[in-house]
Design an enzyme around this catalytic site. Structure first.
Site, PDB file in Angstrom:
ATOM      1  CE  LYS A  23      -0.234   0.108   5.008  1.00 55.58           C
ATOM      2  NZ  LYS A  23      -0.974   0.328   6.215  1.00 55.58           N
TER       3      LYS A  23
ATOM      4  N   GLY B 101       2.818  11.758  -7.009  1.00 58.41           N
ATOM      5  CA  GLY B 101       1.645  10.887  -6.905  1.00 58.41           C
ATOM      6  C   GLY B 101       0.615  11.365  -5.894  1.00 58.41           C
TER       7      GLY B 101
ATOM      8  CB  SER C 101      -7.344   2.491  -2.121  1.00 61.09           C
ATOM      9  OG  SER C 101      -6.791   3.740  -1.810  1.00 61.09           O
TER      10      SER C 101
ATOM     11  CE1 TYR D 146      -2.465   0.281  -2.385  1.00 64.44           C
ATOM     12  CE2 TYR D 146      -3.244   2.551  -2.265  1.00 64.44           C
ATOM     13  CZ  TYR D 146      -3.308   1.237  -1.839  1.00 64.44           C
ATOM     14  OH  TYR D 146      -4.216   0.866  -0.881  1.00 64.44           O
TER      15      TYR D 146
ATOM     16  CE  LYS E  63      -5.465  -1.714  -2.835  1.00 65.84           C
ATOM     17  NZ  LYS E  63      -5.718  -2.983  -2.161  1.00 65.84           N
TER      18      LYS E  63
HETATM   19  N1  LIG Z   1      -4.218   1.610   5.402  1.00 64.28           N
HETATM   20  C1  LIG Z   1      -4.542   2.371   4.372  1.00 64.28           C
HETATM   21  O1  LIG Z   1      -4.219   3.551   4.333  1.00 64.28           O
HETATM   22  C2  LIG Z   1      -5.359   1.801   3.231  1.00 64.28           C
HETATM   23  C3  LIG Z   1      -6.166   2.641   2.469  1.00 64.28           C
HETATM   24  C4  LIG Z   1      -6.908   2.106   1.422  1.00 64.28           C
HETATM   25  C5  LIG Z   1      -6.821   0.754   1.130  1.00 64.28           C
HETATM   26  N2  LIG Z   1      -6.020  -0.028   1.873  1.00 64.28           N
HETATM   27  C6  LIG Z   1      -5.901  -1.443   1.517  1.00 64.28           C
HETATM   28  O2  LIG Z   1      -6.360  -2.223   2.605  1.00 64.28           O
HETATM   29  C7  LIG Z   1      -5.619  -3.448   2.685  1.00 64.28           C
HETATM   30  C8  LIG Z   1      -5.077  -3.590   4.086  1.00 64.28           C
HETATM   31  O3  LIG Z   1      -4.274  -2.460   4.379  1.00 64.28           O
HETATM   32  P1  LIG Z   1      -3.519  -2.299   5.760  1.00 64.28           P
HETATM   33  O4  LIG Z   1      -3.420  -0.861   6.053  1.00 64.28           O
HETATM   34  O5  LIG Z   1      -4.092  -3.211   6.766  1.00 64.28           O
HETATM   35  O6  LIG Z   1      -2.073  -2.799   5.332  1.00 64.28           O
HETATM   36  P2  LIG Z   1      -1.100  -3.796   6.081  1.00 64.28           P
HETATM   37  O7  LIG Z   1       0.191  -3.765   5.342  1.00 64.28           O
HETATM   38  O8  LIG Z   1      -1.066  -3.515   7.530  1.00 64.28           O
HETATM   39  O9  LIG Z   1      -1.835  -5.202   5.855  1.00 64.28           O
HETATM   40  C9  LIG Z   1      -1.676  -5.965   4.687  1.00 64.28           C
HETATM   41  C10 LIG Z   1      -1.389  -7.392   5.117  1.00 64.28           C
HETATM   42  O10 LIG Z   1      -1.228  -8.185   3.943  1.00 64.28           O
HETATM   43  C11 LIG Z   1      -0.100  -9.027   4.140  1.00 64.28           C
HETATM   44  N3  LIG Z   1       0.419  -9.368   2.817  1.00 64.28           N
HETATM   45  C12 LIG Z   1       1.034  -8.549   1.928  1.00 64.28           C
HETATM   46  N4  LIG Z   1       1.364  -9.231   0.821  1.00 64.28           N
HETATM   47  C13 LIG Z   1       0.927 -10.507   1.008  1.00 64.28           C
HETATM   48  C14 LIG Z   1       0.953 -11.683   0.205  1.00 64.28           C
HETATM   49  N5  LIG Z   1       1.531 -11.689  -0.988  1.00 64.28           N
HETATM   50  N6  LIG Z   1       0.407 -12.805   0.700  1.00 64.28           N
HETATM   51  C15 LIG Z   1      -0.154 -12.818   1.947  1.00 64.28           C
HETATM   52  N7  LIG Z   1      -0.204 -11.733   2.742  1.00 64.28           N
HETATM   53  C16 LIG Z   1       0.319 -10.586   2.274  1.00 64.28           C
HETATM   54  C17 LIG Z   1       0.845  -8.198   4.995  1.00 64.28           C
HETATM   55  O11 LIG Z   1       1.796  -8.984   5.691  1.00 64.28           O
HETATM   56  C18 LIG Z   1      -0.117  -7.512   5.937  1.00 64.28           C
HETATM   57  O12 LIG Z   1      -0.376  -8.293   7.072  1.00 64.28           O
HETATM   58  C19 LIG Z   1      -4.545  -3.368   1.602  1.00 64.28           C
HETATM   59  O13 LIG Z   1      -4.985  -4.064   0.475  1.00 64.28           O
HETATM   60  C20 LIG Z   1      -4.458  -1.888   1.307  1.00 64.28           C
HETATM   61  O14 LIG Z   1      -4.051  -1.629  -0.012  1.00 64.28           O
HETATM   62  C21 LIG Z   1      -5.303   0.446   2.936  1.00 64.28           C
END
Ligand SMILES: NC(=O)c1ccc[n+]([C@@H]2O[C@H](COP(=O)([O-])OP(=O)(O)OC[C@H]3O[C@@H](n4cnc5c(N)ncnc54)[C@H](O)[C@@H]3O)[C@@H](O)[C@H]2O)c1
Length: 361
Positions: free
Chosen positions: A107, A317, A147, A171, A175
Site C-alpha cells: 500500500k 503521486g 482505495s 498503487y 486497485k
Molecule cells: N491503510 C490504508 O491507508 C489503506 C487505504 C486504502 C486501502 N487499503 C488497503 O487495505 C488493505 C489492508 O491495508 P492495511 O493498512 O491493513 O495494510 P497492512 O500492510 O497492515 O496489511 C496488509 C497485510 O497483507 C499481508 N500481505 C502482503 N502481501 C501478502 C501476500 N503476498 N500474501 C499474503 N499476505 C500478504 C501483509 O503482511 C499484511 O499483514 C490493503 O490491500 C491496502 O491496499 C489500505
C-alpha cells in the site's frame, strides 16, 4: 422471558455465523476486522505472509475477544500468489469457506511508483490467484479492500462512487485493475457476490491500545509518523507540500477510525450474504476532511504532546484533497462512523505509547 426463550437467545448468540477466509488478516485493517468478525461469531482462517505485520497481532485479537475456541481462528503463514498455500487454507476447515475478506496487498504509494512490477504482482496477480482458487472451491463471495487512491485528483468534492476513476500512481492503478477484474467476473457469472470497499484514510487503533498500526520499517502514513515523533523516535514530521490549493496549504484527507472501517466490512459482508448476488462498490469515509496541520493541532491538543514539523516539497503521486461522500454506504448498509478525530488521535497515541516498537517488544 421464558426459560426456553432465554436459552434460544443464548444459542443464537453462540451460534457460529460463517466460515471465512481473511487474507492479510494480521495487518492493520485486517486485524481490527478479524476482531469485529470474531465478535460477530464468525470463524476465520487467516492467510498472511507477515511481510508488513506479525502473528502477534492475531494473538492479541484472541485475547481481546477472550477466544476460548481456538478453532475459531486458524492462521496460515503463506502467500496469496501461491496455489499451494491457497489450497491449504481452503482445505483447512471442516466447513467450506463461504466468503473471503481480501486485505493482503502492498500500500505504499512511493514504493509502488519505484517498484511497479512488484506492486502489480502482489496486488493484481495475487488477487487473480485468490479468485482462481475461490472459483475452484465454489466460494463466490468476496469483500475487497479498494482505495480512494483510485479517484486520483478529484474534479469535485465530496467524491461519490460515480466520480471518475483516474489514479495518479501505481498503487491506485493496481486497485483500479482489481476492481475491473472483479467487474468482469461478476459479468461472466451471475453467482458472484462482490463488494469493493473504497477506503479513505484509515487511522486510529482499538480503544484498548492493544492492537494498532505497526508497519515494518519507516512508516509512510501520517498517523504512525506523528505518534513516533511525539514519542521522540523520529525528530520531526515532514509535511509534503505547503502550497496545495487548500485553506492552510497542506493536503486534506478524510480520516476514518479503523474500528468504524472494521464494522463497515461486517455490514458489507452481511448484505452480500443476505441479498441476491451483486457487485457493491462503495466509499468508506466520514465525509469530513482535515488538513495535515489540523491533524497535528488536534493530536497535540487531545494527547497533550508536541509534534515538531517541517514543510518540505510535495511527494510524487499525491493529490490536494480527498473527501468521501459516504451516503451510499450509509443507505445500503445502515452504517455510520462513530469515532471523532480526537478519538482517532487518542487511540493511536495510546497504542503507540504502550507499544513503542509496535508488536516487536
Ligand atoms: N491503510 C490504508 O491507508 C489503506 C487505504 C486504502 C486501502 N487499503 C488497503 O487495505 C488493505 C489492508 O491495508 P492495511 O493498512 O491493513 O495494510 P497492512 O500492510 O497492515 O496489511 C496488509 C497485510 O497483507 C499481508 N500481505 C502482503 N502481501 C501478502 C501476500 N503476498 N500474501 C499474503 N499476505 C500478504 C501483509 O503482511 C499484511 O499483514 C490493503 O490491500 C491496502 O491496499 C489500505
Amino acid at each position: 422471558m421464558m426459560v426456553e426463550e432465554r436459552l434460544s437467545l443464548r444459542v443464537h448468540s453462540c451460534r457460529f455465523m460463517s466460515q471465512l477466509l481473511v487474507t492479510g488478516g494480521a495487518g492493520f485493517v485486517g486485524s481490527h476486522t478479524c476482531l469485529a468478525l470474531l465478535q460477530a461469531n464468525h470463524r476465520l482462517v487467516v492467510l498472511d505472509n507477515y511481510v508488513n505485520s506479525s502473528a502477534d497481532s492475531l494473538e492479541r485479537v484472541c485475547d481481546l475477544v477472550g477466544l476460548k475456541d481456538r478453532d475459531a481462528l486458524k492462521v496460515v503463514q503463506g502467500d496469496v500468489r501461491s496455489p499451494d498455500d491457497l489450497n491449504r487454507v481452503f482445505q483447512l476447515s471442516d466447513k467450506p469457506i463461504e466468503a473471503v475478506l481480501h486485505f493482503a496487498g502492498l500500500k505504499a504509494v512511493g514504493e509502488s511508483i519505484s517498484s511497479p512490477l512488484h506492486y502489480w504482482d502482489i496486488n493484481v496477480t495475487g488477487t487473480r490467484c485468490l479468485l482462481q482458487a475461490m472459483q475452484s472451491y465454489g466460494c463466490k463471495t468476496i469483500v475487497f479492500s479498494s482505495s480512494a487512491t483510485l479517484y486520483g485528483s478529484p474534479k469535485t468534492l465530496p467524491i461519490t462512487e460515480n466520480s471518475l476513476v483516474d489514479p495518479t500512481n501505481t498503487y491506485g492503478n493496481t486497485k483500479a485493475a482489481v476492481e475491473r477484474l472483479l467487474r468482469d467476473l461478476v459479468a461472466s457469472e451471475d453467482s458472484w457476490r462482490v463488494a469493493c470497499l473504497r477506503y479513505f484514510n484509515p487511522v486510529g487503533a482499538h480503544p484498548s491500545g492493544t492492537i494498532g498500526e505497526s508497519p515494518q520499517g519507516i512508516p509512510n502514513n501520517l498517523f504512525p509518523v506523528i505518534t513516533k515523533v511525539a514519542l521522540g523516535q523520529i525528530d520531526k514530521l515532514k509535511i509534503f507540500g505547503g502550497d496545495w490549493p487548500t485553506e492552510d496549504g497542506t493536503a486534506v484527507r478524510d480520516y476514518i477510525h479503523v474500528m468504524d472501517l472494521a464494522e463497515g466490512h461486517c455490514f458489507a459482508l452481511e448484505l452480500l450474504q443476505r441479498e441476491d448476488p451483486q457487485l457493491l462498490v462503495m466509499n468508506l469515509g466520514t465525509g469530513t476532511g482535515y488538513s495535515v496541520l489540523e491533524v497535528v493541532k488536534a493530536f497535540e491538543k487531545a494527547c497533550g504532546v508536541n509534534v515538531p514539523y517541517e514543510i518540505i516539497n510535495r511527494r510524487p503521486g499525491d493529490v490536494a484533497c480527498t473527501i468521501a461522500d459516504p451516503t451510499l454506504a450509509q443507505k445500503k448498509l445502515g452504517w455510520r462512523t462513530k469515532f471523532s478525530l480526537d478519538a482517532m488521535c487518542l487511540h493511536s497515541w495510546s497504542w503507540q505509547k504502550d507499544n513503542p516498537n509496535g508488536y516487536i517488544n
